[in-house]
Enzyme design. Structure first.
Site, PDB file in Angstrom:
ATOM      1  N   ASP A   9      16.903   0.715 -46.076  1.00  0.00           N
ATOM      2  CA  ASP A   9      15.503   0.741 -45.656  1.00  0.00           C
ATOM      3  C   ASP A   9      14.969  -0.680 -45.425  1.00  0.00           C
ATOM      4  O   ASP A   9      15.409  -1.629 -46.069  1.00  0.00           O
ATOM      5  CB  ASP A   9      14.671   1.447 -46.735  1.00  0.00           C
TER       6      ASP A   9
ATOM      7  N   HIS B  61      16.933  -2.784 -36.538  1.00  0.00           N
ATOM      8  CA  HIS B  61      18.067  -1.886 -36.769  1.00  0.00           C
ATOM      9  C   HIS B  61      19.391  -2.569 -36.412  1.00  0.00           C
ATOM     10  O   HIS B  61      20.394  -2.393 -37.095  1.00  0.00           O
ATOM     11  CB  HIS B  61      17.918  -0.589 -35.969  1.00  0.00           C
TER      12      HIS B  61
ATOM     13  N   LEU C  79      39.286   2.080 -47.859  1.00  0.00           N
ATOM     14  CA  LEU C  79      37.871   2.438 -48.054  1.00  0.00           C
ATOM     15  C   LEU C  79      37.452   3.569 -47.106  1.00  0.00           C
ATOM     16  O   LEU C  79      37.777   3.535 -45.925  1.00  0.00           O
ATOM     17  CB  LEU C  79      36.994   1.199 -47.776  1.00  0.00           C
TER      18      LEU C  79
HETATM   19  C1  FPP Z   1      15.448   2.656 -42.259  1.00  0.00           C
HETATM   20  O1  FPP Z   1      14.651   1.528 -41.984  1.00  0.00           O
HETATM   21  C2  FPP Z   1      16.676   2.585 -41.478  1.00  0.00           C
HETATM   22  C3  FPP Z   1      17.055   3.489 -40.555  1.00  0.00           C
HETATM   23  C4  FPP Z   1      16.265   4.680 -40.202  1.00  0.00           C
HETATM   24  C5  FPP Z   1      18.294   3.311 -39.796  1.00  0.00           C
HETATM   25  C6  FPP Z   1      19.377   2.554 -40.467  1.00  0.00           C
HETATM   26  C7  FPP Z   1      20.479   2.342 -39.530  1.00  0.00           C
HETATM   27  C8  FPP Z   1      21.270   1.236 -39.506  1.00  0.00           C
HETATM   28  C9  FPP Z   1      21.147   0.098 -40.454  1.00  0.00           C
HETATM   29  C10 FPP Z   1      22.348   1.126 -38.499  1.00  0.00           C
HETATM   30  C11 FPP Z   1      23.164   2.353 -38.336  1.00  0.00           C
HETATM   31  C12 FPP Z   1      24.306   2.053 -37.540  1.00  0.00           C
HETATM   32  C13 FPP Z   1      25.340   2.893 -37.282  1.00  0.00           C
HETATM   33  C14 FPP Z   1      26.496   2.363 -36.578  1.00  0.00           C
HETATM   34  C15 FPP Z   1      25.385   4.285 -37.687  1.00  0.00           C
HETATM   35  P1  FPP Z   1      13.186   1.749 -41.441  1.00  0.00           P
HETATM   36  O2  FPP Z   1      13.246   1.789 -39.948  1.00  0.00           O
HETATM   37  O3  FPP Z   1      12.595   2.961 -42.059  1.00  0.00           O
HETATM   38  O4  FPP Z   1      12.475   0.454 -41.899  1.00  0.00           O
HETATM   39  P2  FPP Z   1      10.939   0.347 -42.299  1.00  0.00           P
HETATM   40  O5  FPP Z   1      10.779   1.079 -43.614  1.00  0.00           O
HETATM   41  O6  FPP Z   1      10.737  -1.118 -42.465  1.00  0.00           O
HETATM   42  O7  FPP Z   1      10.126   0.941 -41.197  1.00  0.00           O
END
Ligand code: FPP
Length: 232
Positions: free
Chosen positions: A14, A31, A125
């Site tokens: 997050d 992201h 892994l």
């Molecule tokens: C939450 O942060 C994160 C996500 C919804 C997406 C996480 C995905 C990745 C780190 C990359 C995934 C990659 C692959 C290859 C599957 P948020 O957007 O809710 O952050 P915020 O709380 O600051 O709004």
């Protein structure tokens, strides 16, 4: 005495959006930076001999985000696996997916299936991506399978136990996580592995996920290792 190492660590990644905003960048750039942090954590797990890493990459609730962000999050696995699969093969990493992949866009689903197929004989892994996942939908889809078994008289309802039930969960082949890490400051489980986390330690970090690095990851694991030393 050798140091206890968790079999399975799960992460709620997050804070990507806020990370982007705090740097005058878009949420999608956040992201992308999160993906880079993810790669470092994967390497740390290989180095530490952790067996399974589950990453919450897209929840069923995430569909309600703005279309351009959802589109980017669906494109990220395509880009990521295209680039990283050869490296995963070299590192003997196996990719798994937990979630409803049938309703992902074609290109995302194909990229994910290819990664799972290509790495299926690797025995290092396991990186398990929770994609289009939610704990409640996991339990519901398991119940649907279970009801079919009951209807087909494969199991008597009085014999039903936790072991029988969990063979239908998306995570059926995996041990339960001993640690769930959540970055980004919030202290919630957000519908993640709600059945599987019954005994897990919860570790919360205020750091936005793109800034979460190997040292912070090792620190989180060390906290739980400390408790295990005290406990034994
Ligand atoms: C939450 O942060 C994160 C996500 C919804 C997406 C996480 C995905 C990745 C780190 C990359 C995934 C990659 C692959 C290859 C599957 P948020 O957007 O809710 O952050 P915020 O709380 O600051 O709004």
């Amino acid at each position: 005495m050798s140091l206890w190492v968790p079999n399975h660590v799960a992460i709620i990644m997050d804070g990507n959006g806020r990370w982007g905003k705090s740097r005058g960048l878009s949420r999608s750039e956040g992201h992308f930076a999160g993906t880079q942090a993810m790669e470092k954590i994967i390497d740390a797990c290989v180095e530490m001999n952790i067996k399974v890493l589950t990453l919450y990459a897209f929840s069923t609730e995430n569909w309600s985000r703005p279309a351009d962000e959802v589109n980017y999050l669906m494109y990220l696995p395509v880009k990521f696996f295209n680039k990283k699969l050869p490296g995963f093969m070299k590192k003997n990493i196996r990719i798994l997916v937990s979630g409803n992949i049938a309703s992902l866009p074609d290109s995302t689903r194909k990229a994910v299936i290819k990664a799972v197929e290509q790495t299926k004989s690797n025995d290092g892994l396991i990186v398990n991506f929770a994609l289009n996942y939610s704990g409640r939908s996991d339990i519901l889809q398991a119940v649907r399978h279970l009801v079919l078994d009951i209807q087909h008289k494969k199991i008597d309802i009085n014999q039903l136990d936790e072991n029988y039930f969990q063979q239908f969960l998306y995570t059926k082949t995996l041990p339960d996580p001993e640690i769930i890490i959540r970055t980004g400051g919030e202290k919630r489980i957000s519908n993640f592995l709600i059945w599987q986390s019954a005994q897990a330690e919860l570790y919360f970090s205020d750091v936005y996920f793109p800034d979460f690095n190997k040292d912070l990851f090792r620190k989180a694991i060390a906290e739980v290792q400390k408790k295990h030393r005290i406990g034994f």
